[in-house]
Design an enzyme around this catalytic site. Sequence first.
Site, short mmCIF file in Angstrom:
data_model
loop_
_atom_site.label_atom_id
_atom_site.label_comp_id
_atom_site.label_asym_id
_atom_site.label_seq_id
_atom_site.Cartn_x
_atom_site.Cartn_y
_atom_site.Cartn_z
N HIS A 70 4.20 -12.99 -7.39
CA HIS A 70 4.93 -14.19 -7.03
C HIS A 70 4.59 -14.50 -5.58
O HIS A 70 4.98 -13.76 -4.67
CB HIS A 70 6.43 -13.99 -7.20
CG HIS A 70 6.91 -14.29 -8.58
ND1 HIS A 70 8.25 -14.36 -8.92
CD2 HIS A 70 6.22 -14.55 -9.72
CE1 HIS A 70 8.36 -14.64 -10.21
NE2 HIS A 70 7.15 -14.75 -10.70
N ASP A 87 6.46 -19.09 -6.21
CA ASP A 87 7.91 -19.02 -6.25
C ASP A 87 8.48 -19.44 -4.90
O ASP A 87 8.61 -18.63 -3.99
CB ASP A 87 8.37 -17.60 -6.61
CG ASP A 87 9.89 -17.50 -6.77
OD1 ASP A 87 10.56 -18.54 -6.70
OD2 ASP A 87 10.39 -16.39 -6.98
N HIS A 117 9.90 -10.57 -0.89
CA HIS A 117 10.98 -9.66 -1.27
C HIS A 117 10.90 -8.30 -0.60
O HIS A 117 11.46 -7.32 -1.09
CB HIS A 117 10.98 -9.47 -2.79
CG HIS A 117 11.58 -10.62 -3.53
ND1 HIS A 117 11.87 -10.58 -4.87
CD2 HIS A 117 11.94 -11.85 -3.12
CE1 HIS A 117 12.38 -11.73 -5.26
NE2 HIS A 117 12.43 -12.52 -4.20
N GLU A 166 10.91 -7.39 -11.67
CA GLU A 166 10.73 -7.82 -10.28
C GLU A 166 11.80 -7.23 -9.36
O GLU A 166 13.00 -7.33 -9.65
CB GLU A 166 10.78 -9.35 -10.21
CG GLU A 166 10.66 -9.91 -8.81
CD GLU A 166 10.74 -11.43 -8.79
OE1 GLU A 166 10.69 -12.01 -7.69
OE2 GLU A 166 10.87 -12.04 -9.87
N ASP A 181 14.93 -15.44 4.73
CA ASP A 181 14.76 -16.34 3.59
C ASP A 181 13.36 -16.14 3.02
O ASP A 181 12.38 -16.13 3.76
CB ASP A 181 14.96 -17.79 4.04
CG ASP A 181 15.00 -18.76 2.86
OD1 ASP A 181 14.89 -18.28 1.73
OD2 ASP A 181 15.14 -19.96 3.09
N LYS A 229 13.58 -6.60 -5.33
CA LYS A 229 13.90 -7.33 -4.10
C LYS A 229 14.50 -6.34 -3.11
O LYS A 229 15.19 -5.40 -3.51
CB LYS A 229 14.88 -8.48 -4.38
CG LYS A 229 14.98 -9.48 -3.23
CD LYS A 229 15.71 -10.75 -3.64
CE LYS A 229 15.62 -11.78 -2.51
NZ LYS A 229 16.30 -13.04 -2.87
N TRP A 253 14.21 -10.78 -13.38
CA TRP A 253 14.73 -10.57 -12.04
C TRP A 253 16.24 -10.74 -12.08
O TRP A 253 16.76 -11.66 -12.71
CB TRP A 253 14.15 -11.56 -11.03
CG TRP A 253 14.81 -11.41 -9.68
CD1 TRP A 253 14.53 -10.47 -8.73
CD2 TRP A 253 15.90 -12.19 -9.16
NE1 TRP A 253 15.36 -10.62 -7.65
CE2 TRP A 253 16.22 -11.67 -7.88
CE3 TRP A 253 16.63 -13.27 -9.64
CZ2 TRP A 253 17.24 -12.19 -7.09
CZ3 TRP A 253 17.65 -13.80 -8.85
CH2 TRP A 253 17.94 -13.27 -7.59
N ASP A 263 11.68 -17.88 0.40
CA ASP A 263 11.10 -18.84 -0.54
C ASP A 263 10.64 -20.13 0.11
O ASP A 263 10.98 -21.22 -0.32
CB ASP A 263 12.11 -19.14 -1.65
CG ASP A 263 12.38 -17.92 -2.52
OD1 ASP A 263 11.42 -17.43 -3.10
OD2 ASP A 263 13.52 -17.47 -2.59
N ASP A 295 6.87 -9.90 -5.32
CA ASP A 295 7.12 -11.19 -4.69
C ASP A 295 6.85 -11.04 -3.20
O ASP A 295 7.42 -10.16 -2.54
CB ASP A 295 8.56 -11.63 -4.94
CG ASP A 295 8.84 -13.04 -4.45
OD1 ASP A 295 8.66 -13.29 -3.24
OD2 ASP A 295 9.26 -13.89 -5.26
#
Length: 430
Positions: free
Chosen positions: A287, A327, A263, A227, A295, A229, A186, A297, A260
Amino acid sequence: MITPQVQQAYDAAKEIYAKHGIDTDKILEKLKEINISMHCWQGDDVRGFLNQEQELTGGISVTGNYPGAARTPEELRQDLEKAYSLIPGKHKLNLHAIYADTEEKIDLDQIEPHHYTKWVEWAKEQGIGLDFNPTCFSHPNSEDGFTLSHPNKEIRNFWIEHCKRARKVGEYFGKELGQPCVTNVWIPDGYKDTPVDRLTPRKRLEEALDEVFKEEIDQKYNLDAVESKLFGIGSESYVVGSHEFYMGYALTRNKLLCLDAGHFHPTEVVSNKLSAISLFNKGILLHVSRPVRWDSDHVILLDDELQEIARELVVNDLLKKTYIGLDFFDASINRIAAWVIGMRNMIKALLKAYLEPSEQLRELELKGDFTARLALREEFKTYPFGAIWDYYCALNGVPVREEWLHEVRDYEQNILKERNKNQKSLIENR
């Protein structure tokens, strides 16, 4: 230890599920075979040990200052052991390159397998596998927001070399631990404002990745993943490694595609992508995170999307080609509790998916009986899933229900607070 109360509740729930042809004993055996990769970076706020003074960059931002963050590899391993002792099943650990355990002064383009020997020795003792990630952020060579797609060839080559070496570390993990290491790439590359040229950075990234993956590595030791985003802090308008870019790259280069959960656009969900991608891709790295506005995570909850992700994996038999990792990073709460909550929720979601009458629901759907499909799915939401979960925890020798929190509190009082006192003492004596 399985108490009489837990056993009685399980036996009663088992009978209820059996009326729909659901064998809870067999399901718990299946669940035991699933290993989830727990991320090391929750334990120390993504600082690592190669250059702990380096400011977090690349869109990485950790909020909070809860006492007791791990400061050394030994402390991090101690915290990880505590977390694993509260989570049912045997799992994996996901390491970033900056977590090398070495006294050598090395840069990221100098990492070698022997810098991670202590992690391998520890993983063998714990009976777990290891996954790996090159660290393409929080470094002077990433300060302008570009790494593998950097216009400066010298800087670009630095990151290519780092990623090449990361794959060799992954191969080492796979050979030593007897299970493949998933090595995931990533990068944070992108522009804060709208660029003139979107294509050229992606051409550079394509060429750089081809160079990174040039050496063939046996997939029984190392599996490569890429990965994407949608956007990040500092790359709000343009990310070089978009979903479309990496989906095309993974399909044409036979790589795992990493999805993810945080993402994508707030109106997109990963659960709806899994079945489509599974038709064409060799495998998926998942993930699991929780997006909140911009945000991505947050500690995962047992919410609708997590349960839908688990349902897709179970109902469509995608667990055979999906590698699950977590993650997130939250320094506003006890870091060990964050691990435990996230891991237990991921396992709970998979268990709930297994406990649904999926074949019966599929038949109703094919018949067009959407009334019964909806009614049955809604009724199963209040089936005694909790009794099955409690039994599974007891069966695996981990605390039932919120009893694990007492152990975390004890650990906090005896270990983390002392660690924090020692840190304050060091600062005062400087």
